[in-house]
Write a protein that holds these residues in place. Structure first.
Motif, PDB file in Angstrom:
ATOM      1  N   UNK A 321       0.881  -1.212  -0.033  1.00  0.00           N
ATOM      2  CA  UNK A 321      -0.078  -0.193   0.050  1.00  0.00           C
ATOM      3  C   UNK A 321       0.957   1.182   0.032  1.00  0.00           C
ATOM      4  N   UNK A 322       2.216   1.161  -0.323  1.00  0.00           N
ATOM      5  CA  UNK A 322       3.142   2.365  -0.573  1.00  0.00           C
ATOM      6  C   UNK A 322       3.208   2.609  -1.939  1.00  0.00           C
ATOM      7  N   UNK A 323       2.942   3.942  -2.161  1.00  0.00           N
ATOM      8  CA  UNK A 323       3.171   4.341  -3.611  1.00  0.00           C
ATOM      9  C   UNK A 323       4.405   5.094  -3.800  1.00  0.00           C
ATOM     10  N   UNK A 324       5.320   3.865  -3.848  1.00  0.00           N
ATOM     11  CA  UNK A 324       6.737   4.196  -4.148  1.00  0.00           C
ATOM     12  C   UNK A 324       7.097   4.181  -5.573  1.00  0.00           C
ATOM     13  N   UNK A 325       7.923   4.860  -6.092  1.00  0.00           N
ATOM     14  CA  UNK A 325       8.302   5.038  -7.547  1.00  0.00           C
ATOM     15  C   UNK A 325       9.809   4.974  -7.707  1.00  0.00           C
ATOM     16  N   UNK A 326      10.393   3.891  -8.657  1.00  0.00           N
ATOM     17  CA  UNK A 326      11.652   3.387  -8.928  1.00  0.00           C
ATOM     18  C   UNK A 326      12.251   4.879  -9.643  1.00  0.00           C
ATOM     19  N   UNK A 340       4.696  -2.756  -8.319  1.00  0.00           N
ATOM     20  CA  UNK A 340       4.048  -2.257  -7.380  1.00  0.00           C
ATOM     21  C   UNK A 340       2.833  -2.826  -7.557  1.00  0.00           C
ATOM     22  N   UNK A 341       2.264  -4.077  -7.029  1.00  0.00           N
ATOM     23  CA  UNK A 341       1.138  -4.777  -7.361  1.00  0.00           C
ATOM     24  C   UNK A 341      -0.125  -4.270  -7.353  1.00  0.00           C
ATOM     25  N   UNK A 342      -0.249  -3.364  -6.235  1.00  0.00           N
ATOM     26  CA  UNK A 342      -1.635  -2.531  -6.069  1.00  0.00           C
ATOM     27  C   UNK A 342      -1.716  -1.344  -6.800  1.00  0.00           C
ATOM     28  N   UNK A 343      -0.539  -0.658  -7.583  1.00  0.00           N
ATOM     29  CA  UNK A 343      -0.591   0.621  -8.092  1.00  0.00           C
ATOM     30  C   UNK A 343      -1.906   0.861  -9.069  1.00  0.00           C
ATOM     31  N   UNK A 344      -2.095  -0.507  -9.925  1.00  0.00           N
ATOM     32  CA  UNK A 344      -3.402   0.067 -10.754  1.00  0.00           C
ATOM     33  C   UNK A 344      -4.713  -0.741 -10.487  1.00  0.00           C
ATOM     34  N   UNK A 396      -9.001   1.442  -2.009  1.00  0.00           N
ATOM     35  CA  UNK A 396      -9.247   2.941  -2.031  1.00  0.00           C
ATOM     36  C   UNK A 396      -8.177   3.762  -2.627  1.00  0.00           C
ATOM     37  N   UNK A 397      -7.048   3.746  -1.903  1.00  0.00           N
ATOM     38  CA  UNK A 397      -5.789   4.442  -2.257  1.00  0.00           C
ATOM     39  C   UNK A 397      -4.745   3.853  -1.760  1.00  0.00           C
ATOM     40  N   UNK A 398      -3.377   4.476  -1.805  1.00  0.00           N
ATOM     41  CA  UNK A 398      -2.307   4.137  -1.236  1.00  0.00           C
ATOM     42  C   UNK A 398      -1.684   5.226  -0.445  1.00  0.00           C
ATOM     43  N   UNK A 399      -0.804   4.922   0.336  1.00  0.00           N
ATOM     44  CA  UNK A 399       0.084   5.898   0.947  1.00  0.00           C
ATOM     45  C   UNK A 399       1.063   6.565   0.086  1.00  0.00           C
ATOM     46  N   UNK A 400       1.201   8.017   0.128  1.00  0.00           N
ATOM     47  CA  UNK A 400       1.738   8.788  -0.804  1.00  0.00           C
ATOM     48  C   UNK A 400       2.488   9.924  -0.179  1.00  0.00           C
ATOM     49  N   UNK A 406       1.763   7.075 -10.463  1.00  0.00           N
ATOM     50  CA  UNK A 406       0.528   6.975 -11.279  1.00  0.00           C
ATOM     51  C   UNK A 406      -0.718   6.841 -10.463  1.00  0.00           C
ATOM     52  N   UNK A 407      -1.794   7.427 -10.823  1.00  0.00           N
ATOM     53  CA  UNK A 407      -2.939   7.640 -10.056  1.00  0.00           C
ATOM     54  C   UNK A 407      -2.942   8.423  -8.837  1.00  0.00           C
ATOM     55  N   UNK A 408      -1.611   8.593  -8.326  1.00  0.00           N
ATOM     56  CA  UNK A 408      -1.509   9.136  -6.813  1.00  0.00           C
ATOM     57  C   UNK A 408      -0.580  10.345  -7.261  1.00  0.00           C
ATOM     58  N   UNK A 409      -1.268  11.488  -7.466  1.00  0.00           N
ATOM     59  CA  UNK A 409      -0.311  12.705  -7.827  1.00  0.00           C
ATOM     60  C   UNK A 409       0.212  13.492  -6.705  1.00  0.00           C
ATOM     61  N   UNK A 410      -0.597  13.685  -5.646  1.00  0.00           N
ATOM     62  CA  UNK A 410      -0.368  14.192  -4.426  1.00  0.00           C
ATOM     63  C   UNK A 410      -0.073  13.286  -3.152  1.00  0.00           C
ATOM     64  N   UNK A 411       0.594  14.192  -2.177  1.00  0.00           N
ATOM     65  CA  UNK A 411       1.061  13.604  -0.986  1.00  0.00           C
ATOM     66  C   UNK A 411      -0.159  13.748  -0.031  1.00  0.00           C
ATOM     67  N   UNK A 412      -0.393  12.558   0.702  1.00  0.00           N
ATOM     68  CA  UNK A 412      -1.321  12.434   1.627  1.00  0.00           C
ATOM     69  C   UNK A 412      -0.587  12.351   3.302  1.00  0.00           C
ATOM     70  N   UNK A 413       0.718  13.180   3.298  1.00  0.00           N
ATOM     71  CA  UNK A 413       1.067  13.269   4.563  1.00  0.00           C
ATOM     72  C   UNK A 413       2.020  12.030   4.885  1.00  0.00           C
ATOM     73  N   UNK A 414       2.466  11.098   4.177  1.00  0.00           N
ATOM     74  CA  UNK A 414       3.188   9.832   4.439  1.00  0.00           C
ATOM     75  C   UNK A 414       4.664   9.758   3.828  1.00  0.00           C
ATOM     76  N   UNK A 415       5.273  11.043   3.581  1.00  0.00           N
ATOM     77  CA  UNK A 415       6.616  11.019   3.287  1.00  0.00           C
ATOM     78  C   UNK A 415       7.727  10.875   4.474  1.00  0.00           C
ATOM     79  N   UNK A 416       8.076   9.678   4.723  1.00  0.00           N
ATOM     80  CA  UNK A 416       8.741   9.456   5.818  1.00  0.00           C
ATOM     81  C   UNK A 416       9.993   8.182   5.284  1.00  0.00           C
TER      82      UNK A 416
END
Length: 558
Positions: A321-326, A340-344, A396-400, A406-416
């Protein structure tokens, strides 16, 4: 090591550090923030090289932290003096939010790793405005020159590439200011008190070859400022304890059991008396496991109980559930894309229908205990948000973080911890049953699948490599009549993301498990005991070592 300044440069530095009276007053009030703010304003207006783009984004982070490390071995203490340091990190980006100097792995920086978008150095320990500002100035200069170089090579690499759906390199967020009360940093004696007696209890058995209790704690303050207007002043507080015991079975197989605890402070860790009890239980488990038979490989239903279930969820479900990007790369073969299996799969079923998952960094207490993963603002200055991740089995969504995916353009406060990361991950079922009923449900499922035995897992450790599943520390083989037999030498096979669609049952009772993610961050997982309809359990492939030629000196003293 810094280069020696020439006389002209030295005069320039001297001129810089002569501040007007108004600036001196600000420095006396808040020297760290004043130095950061003043140098930020100057860099954004003046920092530029001929024929090179100026910075569009600058961020300063200063961590003022004191670290404590204490170890107990057979009741004897090994204690490092508290270590006080200040670490300054300067991040400079050139280009634009759509395409900038970040996230790019260049040849010559080591395989599989992208260069950082900034520079990290040690900062002066004194609240000296001039010394702090000089360090910020020269580090910003280094970071900018590096960013210009990376940006030029990144542009050249992308000239011959076609991208049908390009993603921005950095998200635009509304700036906020967050200032929380800071706390003192004196916990050295607390750590020693909690390490000494449990380590003595671990060494009571002569068959244990190695044991110990390790405690580390970090206390201090974090100051963050960027050119967009984000400002963060927050306390740093994290304490962790690891208790372990090791021995060898008769066939040479290593046997290790661990107990870990992660809290915000040392005072929140279990008391010395509770740790002594944990130490005796751990030592007893090691002895039982040492004499247990090696388990059989198995594919079928598996019951995960208590802490073992939360540990398993942390190792397998939470990363999905982590929206991470290589990172992009000069040579794409050097940094292959990470799946990232849940990305799409937004809106699709990823778990059994009764299950829901959330991340709630606002949760500070669970069943009367502090939750170490709770936090107010992430490391990028964005306020933490409670997020529903999975609802009735559907994603519903991923942590970003601020790195768009892709599909998660904004942060939801989980940059850690250097990317998207959870805070307090919770899993629950709307059809939960009492934990006491799970075993009978599990035995019925084994019979329905014509199995002659199954496994109940009560302890899980991190995977030993990229091509293996999580390890298993506490596991019993259970037969259809309910009889349990401890076994050893097992681990999970690779756990596919589809395994969570076939969760069978879950308990109403849930267990809190916390662990460290990076130096200063903690993640908490709250999960029920669960039954999977199908998991693969394999034998470990440990290299067996011959036992010591001369037995432990403790054995001759018993």
């Amino acid at each position: 090591m810094r280069p020696v300044l020439c006389p002209v440069a030295a005069l320039s530095v001297a001129a810089l550090l002569v501040s007007p009276p108004a600036m001196v007053v600000r420095a006396q009030q808040s020297p760290i923030l004043a130095a950061m703010q003043d140098e930020m304003a100057r860099s954004m207006s003046e920092l530029r090289m001929k024929d090179a783009p100026p910075p569009y984004f600058i961020a300063y982070e200063l961590q003022d932290r004191t670290m404590i490390d204490v170890s107990g071995r057979l009741g004897a203490l090994v204690e490092n003096p508290p270590h006080h340091i200040r670490v300054l990190r300067v991040e400079v980006r050139v280009g634009s939010y759509d395409f900038d100097s970040s996230r790019f792995a260049m040849q010559g920086f080591g395989p599989g790793s992208a260069p950082l978008t900034g520079e990290t150095v040690l900062a002066p320990l004194d609240d000296d405005y001039d010394a702090l500002r000089r360090e910020i100035w020269i580090t910003t200069d280094d970071a900018y020159k590096r960013a210009v170089n990376v940006f030029a090579r990144k542009k050249a690499a992308f000239q011959n590439r076609s991208t049908t759906d390009p993603l921005p390199d950095f998200s635009k967020e509304a700036p906020v200011e967050t200032e929380l009360p800071l706390s003192p940093s004196s916990e050295g004696r607390e750590a020693a008190a909690r390490a000494q007696q449990p380590s003595a209890a671990l060494g009571a058995s002569a068959v244990i070859d190695s044991s110990g209790v390790d405690i580390s704690a970090i206390r201090g303050s974090r100051y963050y400022l960027n050119s967009e207007g984000f400002k963060t002043v927050t306390p740093i507080h994290l304490a962790s304890l690891t208790m372990y015991a090791e021995t060898q079975a008769a066939d040479g197989m290593p046997v290790r059991e661990t107990y870990t605890a992660v809290e915000s402070t040392i005072q929140d860790l279990p008391s010395s008396a509770d740790l002594v009890t944990q130490a005796r239980e751990l030592a007893a488990r090691v002895i039982v496991t040492r004499n247990a038979p090696v388990g059989e490989e198995f594919t079928g239903p598996v019951l995960l109980e208590g802490l073992g279930s939360s540990e398993f969820v942390a190792e397998t479900l939470l990363p999905l559930v982590l929206a991470r990007r290589s990172p992009d790369a000069e040579n794409p073969r050097v940094v292959p894309a990470q799946p990232t299996p849940f990305l799409s799969r937004t809106g699709l079923r990823v778990m059994a229908d009764a299950f829901s998952a959330t991340d709630t960094p606002s949760l500070k207490q669970f069943q009367g205990k502090p939750v170490a993963g709770a936090y107010v603002v992430d490391e990028e200055g964005v306020r933490a948000r409670d997020v529903t991740l999975i609802n009735k089995g559907r994603l519903v969504t991923l942590l970003s973080s601020r790195i768009p995916q892709k599909n998660f353009p904004q942060s939801n406060g989980h940059g850690r911890a250097g990317g998207a990361q959870a805070g307090v991950f919770q899993l629950e079922s709307s059809l939960a049953i009492p934990a006491a009923e799970l075993k009978s449900k599990y035995l019925a499922l084994l019979k329905a699948q014509d199995k002659t035995f199954g496994y109940i897992v009560r302890g899980v450790r991190p995977a030993g490599g990229a091509n293996s599943g999580p390890g298993i520390e506490q596991v019993v083989k259970v037969t259809l009549d309910g009889r349990e037999e401890p076994v050893r030498g097992l681990r999970f096979g690779n756990v596919p993301s589809t395994a969570f669609r076939d969760l069978s049952e879950a308990s109403g009772e849930r267990t809190l498990y916390s662990y460290r993610a990076g130096l200063n961050a903690a993640v908490s997982v709250i999960a029920p005991s669960v039954i999977f309809e199908e998991l693969e359990i394999q034998r470990t492939r440990d290299i067996l070592q011959k036992p010591p030629i001369v037995p432990s000196p403790l054995q001759s003293q018993k």
